[in-house]
Design a protein around this motif. Structure first.
Motif, PDB file in Angstrom:
ATOM      1  N   TYR A  43       0.871  -1.179   0.000  1.00 18.40           N
ATOM      2  CA  TYR A  43       0.000   0.000   0.000  1.00 18.40           C
ATOM      3  C   TYR A  43       0.898   1.217   0.000  1.00 18.40           C
ATOM      4  CZ  TYR A  43      -3.094   3.657   1.618  1.00 18.40           C
ATOM      5  OH  TYR A  43      -3.789   4.827   1.722  1.00 18.40           O
ATOM      6  N   TYR A  44       0.633   2.120  -0.905  1.00 22.66           N
ATOM      7  CA  TYR A  44       1.407   3.364  -0.995  1.00 22.66           C
ATOM      8  C   TYR A  44       0.455   4.531  -0.797  1.00 22.66           C
ATOM      9  CZ  TYR A  44       4.784   0.277  -3.216  1.00 22.66           C
ATOM     10  OH  TYR A  44       5.644  -0.747  -3.485  1.00 22.66           O
ATOM     11  N   SER A  45       0.784   5.415   0.101  1.00 20.72           N
ATOM     12  CA  SER A  45      -0.079   6.580   0.336  1.00 20.72           C
ATOM     13  C   SER A  45       0.062   7.608  -0.796  1.00 20.72           C
ATOM     14  CB  SER A  45       0.243   7.230   1.679  1.00 20.72           C
ATOM     15  OG  SER A  45       1.579   7.691   1.688  1.00 20.72           O
ATOM     16  N   THR A  46       1.080   7.448  -1.597  1.00 18.38           N
ATOM     17  CA  THR A  46       1.318   8.400  -2.702  1.00 18.38           C
ATOM     18  C   THR A  46       0.796   7.883  -4.039  1.00 18.38           C
ATOM     19  OG1 THR A  46       3.493   7.450  -3.030  1.00 18.38           O
ATOM     20  CG2 THR A  46       3.344   9.365  -1.591  1.00 18.38           C
ATOM     21  N   ASP A  47       0.153   6.728  -4.044  1.00 18.15           N
ATOM     22  CA  ASP A  47      -0.385   6.161  -5.280  1.00 18.15           C
ATOM     23  C   ASP A  47      -1.619   6.957  -5.685  1.00 18.15           C
ATOM     24  OD1 ASP A  47      -0.903   4.595  -7.436  1.00 18.15           O
ATOM     25  OD2 ASP A  47      -1.535   2.832  -6.295  1.00 18.15           O
ATOM     26  N   VAL A  48      -1.533   7.577  -6.845  1.00 14.37           N
ATOM     27  CA  VAL A  48      -2.608   8.461  -7.305  1.00 14.37           C
ATOM     28  C   VAL A  48      -3.186   7.886  -8.596  1.00 14.37           C
ATOM     29  CG1 VAL A  48      -3.173  10.807  -8.034  1.00 14.37           C
ATOM     30  CG2 VAL A  48      -1.418  10.429  -6.290  1.00 14.37           C
ATOM     31  N   ALA A  50      -5.574   8.110 -12.182  1.00 11.39           N
ATOM     32  CA  ALA A  50      -5.497   9.012 -13.335  1.00 11.39           C
ATOM     33  C   ALA A  50      -6.285  10.289 -13.102  1.00 11.39           C
ATOM     34  CB  ALA A  50      -6.010   8.303 -14.580  1.00 11.39           C
ATOM     35  N   ASN A  51      -7.331  10.247 -12.287  1.00 15.19           N
ATOM     36  CA  ASN A  51      -8.149  11.437 -12.039  1.00 15.19           C
ATOM     37  C   ASN A  51      -7.565  12.313 -10.932  1.00 15.19           C
ATOM     38  OD1 ASN A  51      -8.704   9.895  -9.822  1.00 15.19           O
ATOM     39  ND2 ASN A  51     -10.914   9.735 -10.202  1.00 15.19           N
ATOM     40  N   GLY A  52      -6.431  11.918 -10.322  1.00 14.55           N
ATOM     41  CA  GLY A  52      -5.749  12.729  -9.324  1.00 14.55           C
ATOM     42  C   GLY A  52      -6.095  12.365  -7.888  1.00 14.55           C
ATOM     43  N   GLU A  53      -6.979  11.426  -7.683  1.00 15.16           N
ATOM     44  CA  GLU A  53      -7.337  11.001  -6.324  1.00 15.16           C
ATOM     45  C   GLU A  53      -6.427   9.856  -5.880  1.00 15.16           C
ATOM     46  OE1 GLU A  53     -11.409   9.935  -6.105  1.00 15.16           O
ATOM     47  OE2 GLU A  53     -12.117  11.873  -6.815  1.00 15.16           O
ATOM     48  N   ILE A  54      -6.261   9.744  -4.555  1.00 11.12           N
ATOM     49  CA  ILE A  54      -5.468   8.637  -4.006  1.00 11.12           C
ATOM     50  C   ILE A  54      -6.230   7.336  -4.217  1.00 11.12           C
ATOM     51  CG2 ILE A  54      -4.533   7.646  -1.886  1.00 11.12           C
ATOM     52  CD1 ILE A  54      -4.036  10.433  -0.869  1.00 11.12           C
ATOM     53  N   THR A  55      -5.524   6.349  -4.703  1.00 13.74           N
ATOM     54  CA  THR A  55      -6.140   5.043  -4.958  1.00 13.74           C
ATOM     55  C   THR A  55      -6.572   4.437  -3.628  1.00 13.74           C
ATOM     56  OG1 THR A  55      -4.610   4.780  -6.795  1.00 13.74           O
ATOM     57  CG2 THR A  55      -5.792   2.824  -6.085  1.00 13.74           C
ATOM     58  N   PRO A  56      -7.810   3.942  -3.536  1.00 13.49           N
ATOM     59  CA  PRO A  56      -8.274   3.347  -2.278  1.00 13.49           C
ATOM     60  C   PRO A  56      -7.463   2.091  -1.915  1.00 13.49           C
ATOM     61  CG  PRO A  56     -10.101   3.655  -3.819  1.00 13.49           C
ATOM     62  CD  PRO A  56      -8.848   3.987  -4.548  1.00 13.49           C
ATOM     63  N   PHE A  57      -7.520   1.822  -0.638  1.00 14.37           N
ATOM     64  CA  PHE A  57      -6.740   0.702  -0.096  1.00 14.37           C
ATOM     65  C   PHE A  57      -7.116  -0.619  -0.762  1.00 14.37           C
ATOM     66  CE2 PHE A  57      -6.323  -2.788   2.959  1.00 14.37           C
ATOM     67  CZ  PHE A  57      -4.974  -2.739   3.203  1.00 14.37           C
ATOM     68  N   ASN A  58      -8.377  -0.935  -0.885  1.00 12.34           N
ATOM     69  CA  ASN A  58      -8.816  -2.212  -1.472  1.00 12.34           C
ATOM     70  C   ASN A  58      -8.312  -2.364  -2.898  1.00 12.34           C
ATOM     71  OD1 ASN A  58     -10.139  -2.856   0.852  1.00 12.34           O
ATOM     72  ND2 ASN A  58     -12.154  -2.173   0.125  1.00 12.34           N
ATOM     73  N   GLU A  59      -8.340  -1.282  -3.645  1.00 15.30           N
ATOM     74  CA  GLU A  59      -7.859  -1.339  -5.024  1.00 15.30           C
ATOM     75  C   GLU A  59      -6.360  -1.586  -5.068  1.00 15.30           C
ATOM     76  OE1 GLU A  59      -8.410   1.621  -8.476  1.00 15.30           O
ATOM     77  OE2 GLU A  59     -10.276   1.710  -7.287  1.00 15.30           O
ATOM     78  N   PHE A  61      -4.620  -2.975  -2.754  1.00 16.34           N
ATOM     79  CA  PHE A  61      -4.395  -4.339  -2.270  1.00 16.34           C
ATOM     80  C   PHE A  61      -4.475  -5.337  -3.417  1.00 16.34           C
ATOM     81  CE2 PHE A  61      -5.608  -8.350  -0.268  1.00 16.34           C
ATOM     82  CZ  PHE A  61      -4.708  -8.424   0.787  1.00 16.34           C
ATOM     83  N   ASN A  62      -5.483  -5.184  -4.262  1.00 14.24           N
ATOM     84  CA  ASN A  62      -5.660  -6.079  -5.407  1.00 14.24           C
ATOM     85  C   ASN A  62      -4.657  -5.800  -6.522  1.00 14.24           C
ATOM     86  OD1 ASN A  62      -7.772  -7.447  -4.200  1.00 14.24           O
ATOM     87  ND2 ASN A  62      -9.305  -6.023  -4.995  1.00 14.24           N
ATOM     88  N   ASN A  63      -4.272  -4.540  -6.692  1.00  9.70           N
ATOM     89  CA  ASN A  63      -3.346  -4.184  -7.766  1.00  9.70           C
ATOM     90  C   ASN A  63      -1.919  -4.683  -7.504  1.00  9.70           C
ATOM     91  OD1 ASN A  63      -5.370  -2.912  -9.149  1.00  9.70           O
ATOM     92  ND2 ASN A  63      -4.792  -0.844  -8.511  1.00  9.70           N
ATOM     93  N   TYR A  64      -1.532  -4.682  -6.258  1.00  9.91           N
ATOM     94  CA  TYR A  64      -0.134  -4.993  -5.922  1.00  9.91           C
ATOM     95  C   TYR A  64       0.051  -6.390  -5.325  1.00  9.91           C
ATOM     96  CZ  TYR A  64       0.627  -0.049  -6.686  1.00  9.91           C
ATOM     97  OH  TYR A  64       0.691   1.198  -7.238  1.00  9.91           O
ATOM     98  N   LEU A  65      -0.824  -7.290  -5.625  1.00 10.64           N
ATOM     99  CA  LEU A  65      -0.650  -8.671  -5.139  1.00 10.64           C
ATOM    100  C   LEU A  65       0.620  -9.253  -5.733  1.00 10.64           C
ATOM    101  CD1 LEU A  65      -4.248 -10.191  -5.283  1.00 10.64           C
ATOM    102  CD2 LEU A  65      -2.930  -9.556  -3.272  1.00 10.64           C
ATOM    103  N   ASN A  66       1.392  -9.924  -4.907  1.00 11.24           N
ATOM    104  CA  ASN A  66       2.678 -10.440  -5.367  1.00 11.24           C
ATOM    105  C   ASN A  66       2.894 -11.857  -4.828  1.00 11.24           C
ATOM    106  OD1 ASN A  66       5.218 -10.670  -6.391  1.00 11.24           O
ATOM    107  ND2 ASN A  66       6.189  -9.449  -4.792  1.00 11.24           N
TER     108      ASN A  66
END
Length: 158
Positions: A43-48, A50-59, A61-66
């Motif tokens: 989880y990155y607090s600086t992940d923004v 395309a619309n300029g909003e911070i990406t929610p935690f759940n998103e 979590f799913n985006n950065y599964l490793n």
């Protein structure tokens, strides 16, 4: 008697330990294969977005599964002399332990034989003391009768 002596039991358990150690050392000659895996996310607090909003935690979590899986093969090529030395040393310790156990059993046997011998000697001493007591009582009765008849004086009687 060997089943109830704690020192002998301790020696036998040490012998079993050394046998297991020897098996472990032999097992180190063989190649080993290990598997590992894991599952992580970030989880990155600086992940923004395309619309300029911070990406929610759940998103996030799913985006950065490793998920990851690792496989490792270890072939013991070097250090064989060290392993041989360890095995020889463990074999010697095991052999010494066998001698220690036999010595402990012989000690127990000797102690039991000494105890039986002492018991037999005590029984014989008791029987001899009983016989001697009977002899003394008969002698006393005989001397008492002689004293009563006046055949011996009081000093002899005593």
């Amino acid at each position: 008697a060997c089943l109830h002596f704690p020192t002998l039991r301790a020696q036998e358990l040490k012998q079993e330990y050394l046998r297991k150690q020897l098996a472990i050392h032999y097992g180190r000659y063989a190649p080993s294969l290990s598997v590992g895996g894991g599952y992580s996310t970030h989880y990155y607090s600086t992940d923004v977005a395309a619309n300029g909003e911070i990406t929610p935690f759940n998103e996030q979590f799913n985006n950065y599964l490793n998920p990851h899986l690792g496989l490792s093969l270890s072939i013991p090529i070097f250090n064989k002399m060290g392993k041989r030395f360890t095995i020889k040393r463990t074999k010697l310790e095991l052999e010494n332990q066998l001698y220690t156990i036999n010595q402990e059993k012989n000690t127990i046997l000797r102690e039991i034989e000494e105890a039986v011998s002492m018991l037999e000697n005590s029984r014989l001493e008791y029987a001899n003391a009983n016989d001697y007591k009977g002899f003394v009582e008969k002698s006393y009765q005989s001397n008492k009768e002689k004293y009563a008849l006046g055949l011996i004086n009081s000093t002899d009687f005593m």
